[in-house]
Design a protein around this motif. Structure first.
Motif: not given
Length: 409
Positions: A284-294, A308-314
């Motif tokens: 839909g055109g959005g952008l988000i940048a969650p972090a992989v901790r440590d 993979q988990d971050l992409v799916q949950r994002a």
């Protein structure tokens, strides 16, 4: 005792909407537990609490938009919770409530609390007791001089909540009913997100003196090692080249901490660990940048699983606040879009953005001969207030060195 505040989920966030409580007054919470869902321009985010204790009071009703830093609830030891209504028995595991007893006659029979669910849990008042109301509604009613007994509640079980008090104070003007479900996953407001991105990137280009570097990396060793590794494993356990890029970048950031941290009014603060953000394109055109901790300490299978988990949950919803506000540097990869080189814009308060382009076979000079090798362009956008091009070049060379020995990642 301390207040649990509306968190900042990025430099572009000024306010958020509390759409759901997942705890209630009297509940014991542990550090890292999700206690609420907050809606921002980038969708609904699960918000964790950063201390253990007991929820003593929820200040803000669901469907309320408040600025970052606004107190949402009070977290304490639970020893001072007092329920003014007679005959209320606390939930098992909750702190004991102090119940005033009449001097000459026994207290009324206990009334159990209803099953716990989202939002404040409010015990029904015994006959002749006080009106059912949330703690925040009681406080607002006292401030405005509204008599609770004269109101009909619209909350759980007919309880009086903040919107009922506000409606009464406004002369009975109906207020819109709150949403029952927060937006999740791709169901975000695209225009609102674009405005948030525009505000953040405008600030970045206005305040951060960027410098840019780029180089080409030979991926012959990395590609051969990856093929051998994946050949012996089932599809669900295989690695992508993106995992090697992320791990090599995280290790390079750990070696060059001047590129890993945040810059604010007091100057640069290097981070103690590498929480590596990953730019994810939303449908839909959005952008988000969650972090992989440590990220620098994770082995490749664990890092691949996190990615993979971050992409799916994002994309479906369910990211946590700690994953959005903690990134110390960010990677953006547009290789799957066929782009050779990407020059990113630093996401404040970070000081570095690393970009990877498409993996292509190119003619490279190898041992005085011309060879066709898999290669990728890697770029760095860095904050000139913190470091210079010399350190940036060393950093890119370190990523190259890490990828020449993929077995050690």
């Amino acid at each position: 005792m301390s207040d649990f505040l509306m968190p900042s989920l990025g430099a572009d966030m000024e306010a958020g909407t509390l759409v759901e409580w997942q705890v209630a007054p009297g509940d014991r919470v542990e550090k890292g537990q999700v206690v609420a869902v907050v809606e921002t321009a980038k969708g609904a985010i699960d918000v964790e609490v950063f201390e253990s204790g007991v929820v003593e009071e929820c200040y803000v009703e669901p469907d309320t938009r408040v600025p970052v830093g606004t107190p949402l609830a009070r977290i304490g030891s639970g020893e001072r919770i007092v329920d003014e209504r007679p005959g209320v028995v606390p939930e098992p595991g909750a702190a004991e409530a102090t119940v005033p007893e009449p001097a000459e006659e026994p207290p009324p029979a206990p009334v159990p609390l209803p099953p716990q669910g989202p939002g404040p849990v409010i015990a029904p008042a015994p006959e002749g007791g006080r009106a059912m109301a949330s703690p925040a509604a009681r406080r607002r009613a006292r401030e405005l001089g509204v008599a609770l007994e004269s109101l009909s509640g619209s909350g759980p079980g007919g309880a009086i909540v903040l919107r009922d008090i506000d409606q009464e104070a406004a002369g009975g003007t109906p207020r819109p009913a709150p949403r029952t479900e927060p937006r999740r996953g791709g169901d975000f407001d695209r225009d609102e997100m674009r405005q948030a991105i525009a505000a953040t990137m405008s600030r970045a280009k206005r305040e951060i003196p960027h410098y840019y570097l780029a180089t080409t990396l030979d991926l012959y060793a990395a590609e051969r090692w990856l093929a051998d590794y994946n050949r012996e494993r089932p599809p669900e356990a295989r690695l992508l080249m993106a995992a090697l890029f992320m791990k090599a970048t995280a290790r390079a950031l750990a070696r060059y901490p001047d590129l890993n941290g945040h810059y604010d009014e007091q100057g640069f603060h290097p981070a103690e660990r590498v929480d590596l953000g990953m730019a994810i394109h939303l449908r839909g055109g959005g952008l988000i940048a969650p972090a992989v901790r440590d990220a620098a300490t994770l082995d490749l299978p664990a890092l691949m699983s996190r990615l993979q988990d971050l992409v799916q949950r994002a994309r479906r919803g369910g990211l946590r606040a700690s994953e959005l506000g903690s990134a110390t540097a960010t990677v953006t990869a547009l290789g799957e879009r066929g782009v050779d080189t990407v020059y990113g814009v630093i996401h404040p308060p970070q000081v570095a953005m690393i970009g990877f382009g498409s993996l292509r076979r190119r003619p490279l000079a190898v041992d005085e001969m011309l060879a066709i090798r898999p290669a990728v362009d890697v770029s760095l956008a860095a904050d000139h207030r913190v470091c210079d091009g010399h350190l940036g070049a060393l950093f890119l060379n370190e990523i190259d060195a890490q990828l020449q020995h993929p077995e050690a990642l």
